[in-house]
Design a protein around this motif. Sequence first.
Motif, PDB file in Angstrom:
ATOM      1  N   PRO A 249       0.803  -1.228   0.000  1.00 28.16           N
ATOM      2  CA  PRO A 249       0.000   0.000   0.000  1.00 28.16           C
ATOM      3  C   PRO A 249       0.833   1.274   0.000  1.00 28.16           C
ATOM      4  CG  PRO A 249      -0.969  -1.607   1.487  1.00 28.16           C
ATOM      5  CD  PRO A 249       0.326  -2.190   1.028  1.00 28.16           C
ATOM      6  N   TRP A 250       1.944   1.293   0.756  1.00 28.20           N
ATOM      7  CA  TRP A 250       2.748   2.516   0.797  1.00 28.20           C
ATOM      8  C   TRP A 250       3.428   2.809  -0.545  1.00 28.20           C
ATOM      9  CZ3 TRP A 250       3.851  -1.510   4.423  1.00 28.20           C
ATOM     10  CH2 TRP A 250       4.843  -2.399   4.022  1.00 28.20           C
ATOM     11  N   ASP A 251       3.569   1.769  -1.403  1.00 28.69           N
ATOM     12  CA  ASP A 251       4.141   1.998  -2.730  1.00 28.69           C
ATOM     13  C   ASP A 251       3.159   2.698  -3.659  1.00 28.69           C
ATOM     14  OD1 ASP A 251       6.623   0.661  -2.213  1.00 28.69           O
ATOM     15  OD2 ASP A 251       5.575  -1.251  -2.393  1.00 28.69           O
ATOM     16  N   MET A 252       1.863   2.486  -3.452  1.00 21.44           N
ATOM     17  CA  MET A 252       0.869   2.868  -4.462  1.00 21.44           C
ATOM     18  C   MET A 252      -0.117   3.939  -4.025  1.00 21.44           C
ATOM     19  SD  MET A 252      -0.062  -0.999  -5.784  1.00 21.44           S
ATOM     20  CE  MET A 252      -0.431  -1.643  -4.148  1.00 21.44           C
ATOM     21  N   ALA A 253      -0.306   4.148  -2.730  1.00 21.91           N
ATOM     22  CA  ALA A 253      -1.408   4.991  -2.252  1.00 21.91           C
ATOM     23  C   ALA A 253      -1.368   6.388  -2.830  1.00 21.91           C
ATOM     24  CB  ALA A 253      -1.384   5.053  -0.720  1.00 21.91           C
ATOM     25  N   ALA A 254      -0.170   6.980  -2.934  1.00 19.74           N
ATOM     26  CA  ALA A 254      -0.067   8.337  -3.470  1.00 19.74           C
ATOM     27  C   ALA A 254      -0.146   8.349  -4.992  1.00 19.74           C
ATOM     28  CB  ALA A 254       1.239   8.981  -2.996  1.00 19.74           C
ATOM     29  N   GLY A 255       0.574   7.420  -5.635  1.00 19.91           N
ATOM     30  CA  GLY A 255       0.674   7.428  -7.090  1.00 19.91           C
ATOM     31  C   GLY A 255      -0.647   7.207  -7.797  1.00 19.91           C
ATOM     32  N   VAL A 256      -1.471   6.285  -7.310  1.00 20.65           N
ATOM     33  CA  VAL A 256      -2.728   5.992  -8.005  1.00 20.65           C
ATOM     34  C   VAL A 256      -3.671   7.189  -7.968  1.00 20.65           C
ATOM     35  CG1 VAL A 256      -2.579   3.501  -7.669  1.00 20.65           C
ATOM     36  CG2 VAL A 256      -3.697   4.908  -5.922  1.00 20.65           C
ATOM     37  N   LEU A 257      -3.667   7.949  -6.875  1.00 22.32           N
ATOM     38  CA  LEU A 257      -4.521   9.132  -6.806  1.00 22.32           C
ATOM     39  C   LEU A 257      -4.037  10.202  -7.784  1.00 22.32           C
ATOM     40  CD1 LEU A 257      -6.846  10.657  -5.465  1.00 22.32           C
ATOM     41  CD2 LEU A 257      -5.220  11.470  -3.757  1.00 22.32           C
ATOM     42  N   ILE A 258      -2.716  10.356  -7.876  1.00 20.67           N
ATOM     43  CA  ILE A 258      -2.158  11.337  -8.809  1.00 20.67           C
ATOM     44  C   ILE A 258      -2.560  11.003 -10.241  1.00 20.67           C
ATOM     45  CG2 ILE A 258       0.032  12.125  -9.807  1.00 20.67           C
ATOM     46  CD1 ILE A 258       1.173  11.933  -6.929  1.00 20.67           C
ATOM     47  N   VAL A 259      -2.468   9.727 -10.614  1.00 18.41           N
ATOM     48  CA  VAL A 259      -2.828   9.304 -11.968  1.00 18.41           C
ATOM     49  C   VAL A 259      -4.304   9.545 -12.220  1.00 18.41           C
ATOM     50  CG1 VAL A 259      -3.062   7.314 -13.491  1.00 18.41           C
ATOM     51  CG2 VAL A 259      -0.970   7.627 -12.174  1.00 18.41           C
ATOM     52  N   GLU A 260      -5.145   9.135 -11.313  1.00 20.31           N
ATOM     53  CA  GLU A 260      -6.584   9.236 -11.547  1.00 20.31           C
ATOM     54  C   GLU A 260      -7.064  10.682 -11.597  1.00 20.31           C
ATOM     55  OE1 GLU A 260      -9.837   7.785  -8.708  1.00 20.31           O
ATOM     56  OE2 GLU A 260      -9.651   6.167 -10.190  1.00 20.31           O
ATOM     57  N   GLU A 261      -6.526  11.525 -10.696  1.00 14.66           N
ATOM     58  CA  GLU A 261      -6.942  12.916 -10.699  1.00 14.66           C
ATOM     59  C   GLU A 261      -6.424  13.671 -11.928  1.00 14.66           C
ATOM     60  OE1 GLU A 261      -9.024  14.536  -8.733  1.00 14.66           O
ATOM     61  OE2 GLU A 261      -9.458  12.655  -7.718  1.00 14.66           O
ATOM     62  N   ALA A 262      -5.378  13.134 -12.567  1.00 11.34           N
ATOM     63  CA  ALA A 262      -4.878  13.736 -13.805  1.00 11.34           C
ATOM     64  C   ALA A 262      -5.683  13.271 -15.015  1.00 11.34           C
ATOM     65  CB  ALA A 262      -3.409  13.387 -13.992  1.00 11.34           C
ATOM     66  N   GLY A 263      -6.662  12.397 -14.798  1.00  3.31           N
ATOM     67  CA  GLY A 263      -7.495  11.911 -15.888  1.00  3.31           C
ATOM     68  C   GLY A 263      -7.128  10.529 -16.358  1.00  3.31           C
ATOM     69  N   GLY A 264      -6.222   9.860 -15.641  1.00  2.00           N
ATOM     70  CA  GLY A 264      -5.817   8.529 -16.024  1.00  2.00           C
ATOM     71  C   GLY A 264      -6.728   7.459 -15.466  1.00  2.00           C
ATOM     72  N   VAL A 265      -6.342   6.192 -15.702  1.00  2.00           N
ATOM     73  CA  VAL A 265      -7.147   5.036 -15.318  1.00  2.00           C
ATOM     74  C   VAL A 265      -6.291   4.120 -14.451  1.00  2.00           C
ATOM     75  CG1 VAL A 265      -8.383   3.000 -16.173  1.00  2.00           C
ATOM     76  CG2 VAL A 265      -8.573   5.180 -17.378  1.00  2.00           C
ATOM     77  N   VAL A 266      -6.929   3.487 -13.467  1.00  2.99           N
ATOM     78  CA  VAL A 266      -6.234   2.581 -12.551  1.00  2.99           C
ATOM     79  C   VAL A 266      -7.017   1.280 -12.446  1.00  2.99           C
ATOM     80  CG1 VAL A 266      -5.332   2.257 -10.219  1.00  2.99           C
ATOM     81  CG2 VAL A 266      -5.403   4.545 -11.204  1.00  2.99           C
ATOM     82  N   SER A 267      -6.320   0.147 -12.548  1.00  2.00           N
ATOM     83  CA  SER A 267      -6.951  -1.161 -12.332  1.00  2.00           C
ATOM     84  C   SER A 267      -5.889  -2.123 -11.837  1.00  2.00           C
ATOM     85  CB  SER A 267      -7.563  -1.697 -13.631  1.00  2.00           C
ATOM     86  OG  SER A 267      -6.548  -2.112 -14.526  1.00  2.00           O
TER      87      SER A 267
END
Length: 892
Positions: free
Chosen positions: A238-256
Amino acid sequence: MARYLLPSTTTTTTFSSLRSPRDGRTSPAPILVLRGFASRSKQARPIMAVASEKPTAPSKFPKVAAPMTGPIPADELLGVIQAAAKAGAEVVMEAVNKPRNIQYKGTADLVTDTDKLSESVILEVVTKNFKDHLILGEEGGIIGDSLSEYLWCIDPLDGTTNFAHGYPSFSVSIGVLFRGKPAAATVAMVLIVMGKRFMSVQRTSFFPGVRRLGSAAADMSHVGLGITEAYWEYRLKPWDMAAGVLIVEEAGGVVSRMDGREYTVFDRSVLVSNGAVHEQLLDRIRPATEDLKNKGIDFSLWFKPDKLRIESPLYYPPVAGPRWRICACGNIQQGTSLHDAEVNLYSYGERKKKYDGAYIDKDGEARTFDRKKISRKRTGAMRGRGWKYGSGFVDGVFPVLSPMAQDILELVQKGTDVAKVWESLDSIPATHNLWDDILNVAVQLRLNRQWDPIITVCEWIVYRSSFRPDVICYNLLIDAYGRKRQLDKAEAMYTALLEARCVPTEDTYALLLRAYCNVGSLHRAEGVISEMREHGIPPSATVYNAYLDGLLKARCTEKAVEVYQRMKRDRCRTNTETYTLMINVYGKSKQPMSAMKVFNEMQSIGCKANICTYTALVNAFAREGLCEKAEEVFEEMQQAGHEPDVYAYNALMEAYSRAGFPQGASEIFTLMQHMGCEPDRASYNILVDAYGRAGRHREAEAVFESLKQQGMAPTMKSHMLLLSAHARSGNVARCQEVMAQLHKSGLTPDTFALNAMLNAYGRAGRLDDMERLLAAMEHQGSCDVSTYNVVVNAYGRAGYLERMEAAFAAMKGKRGIAADVVTWTSRMGAYARKKEYRRCLEIFEEMVDAGCYPDAGTAKVLVAACSDERQVEQVTAIVRSMHKEAKTLFTI
């Protein structure tokens, strides 16, 4: 929609849309030209991204982010996480060109001192602002309240391998989850590339280049910035991904997930992209992902706190403002308005909730636990394993104190101002290591019997720290309050333990029992047993033994025997400690044959006696001066394979001392030295007493001087025994000299020493001096039953019966002191000297009605009052009717 804010010295590109007007599909984001990344300086220029407030277009992949930041305003949450990232990044930047202390957590999983220090300063910022939040750190594991709606996922140095090898691509990543979903994030990056922007790892026909920087947070941030198009990886935490996935999604990207399923931060794999290539990527990597699953690679949830709710309620207002930021390490201070990380120390942590917690197991896996089913040992790597959950310590095992723990111990021992001690403890970052250090310090203080410092440390844990106190902490406090006779506080702490939903152990009840017995509150002690039964908890041997120990110290013999019989009726398994306690109970009540009966019962059931058991039995016979029986038990102890220690030798010396054989006590003293057992202060005191009882005050004086020559400072008891020796010889002048010497040593005479001086005046017939000293003692409130025993005996021997009766009445009336068997016997002795047999019988009846039972001395006095054989037979019948085993109790 998103826009990217860069410094004025860099090129700024604003995306008006990420969707193609022709087919509605998302197109690849253009790559930003960032001059800061081409710099040769290790401090990259600041980069900050601000999330758009507009809703994103519908997508087949569910949203990862939380719809709001919850009850905490977004600006306040961002201010704290950015200040925390700044603090951690400064530690990392400071250590870039310094030697590294590298350790391995796994085969290829590195950790450095910089990781730990960075996390500690981050935790300090977070816990000062949000004391009741749950925190998951890569190095420190989980701390905080597991029922909190917020979970902080902290990677203090993402890209440790790069950092350890001097490759300048690493970051500090902090993501905050609200109800299990990312709500705010910060990534502080360092990226120095000499000449080329990325390292090429692999090329395929479909992908022009597959690159990996070694920092998941940095990789995902580049996707959010449009520098790269996608990123995927498995075996993440979780500590590897918690910040990065939000940054991607709020920039208009997709996460799965890598298999295309809905993603949560607690999954082990992730695929992030700009959206345009997401499905094509899934088509290419899904077969490889299934192949990995077939090979046994775990793609299930890594960890999710059991109490953490994932759903987001509808009653919170929508989020206003940004929820994530990116900045570079070297220039964390931004021109934007940030919330000060030090504001409002108790804004969200004034009242700590106390619920179930979590821990990291020995394999590094995170677990939650039910406190009803788990011990302290699994909540962390407790170094001081001597603590037995509140009841005592394992023989020969002591806590191992780290350098930090040593510093804390010195601070607490020297600190008299509790507020200053707490302030100093507040300044230490809250980590698992600190938790272990604090508990080890408390245990060490318990070994030293330093009750006030224990209260200072444990109250800090309960009332001030971000730690959730466990049952050991509460037990330590109950123990300390009980020792200081602060029953109200001990009960309040027990109530706090229950309110914290912390399940009391049998040791908790044992400590409460000891506390009540310590002040003679036996009805409350019975209430503890009743409460245990009401809750369906049968009292164990630990609880009963604690009850017996408390009654032993309170000298409540009858109650102790009753509890012992109840224990056997309840079929509670007795152990060596139980029998040792009962031998001590009977021994202190001057019933050595009953103690012997308990010892024989113990052997008959196959319960093995230890050296403490044998020593207790030797002491039982020693108190009655039965030196031959004491010697037999001593020899039996040696035959059982137990090497006598100083306590056993002292018990045997006491037997010869009470029997009036000082030479025998002296021989045992010499034997002890010959056998290599060094005499202690108690050994010298017993020898002083032995010579004093025999009226050999010169020898007693010589032993007292030997004690000082051995470098042992005489205690109050040492002076009292020397006083008693001179008092028996009627040497009042020497007694006064000893009292002056005692004052000169800086010791204030206690009741025992004053009683010895009182006895000296009484034996010398100086009743006026005795009365003046008695008046002074009564004024100071330092009288006890022994004080009046001396006075009653002195008046009785002098024939002043009226004064004797007045002193006896004053003891019971004004002072409220209950007469003991010595008082009654001394009173009867005064009339026995005058052969007033009938008056002696009247006093005997009063004694029995008062609940005081006769001993051998009482029987001798009654016999001395008899004038003919008929009266002797009558006394014999009376005494034997009082006890079934009178033959073993009295010598008539």
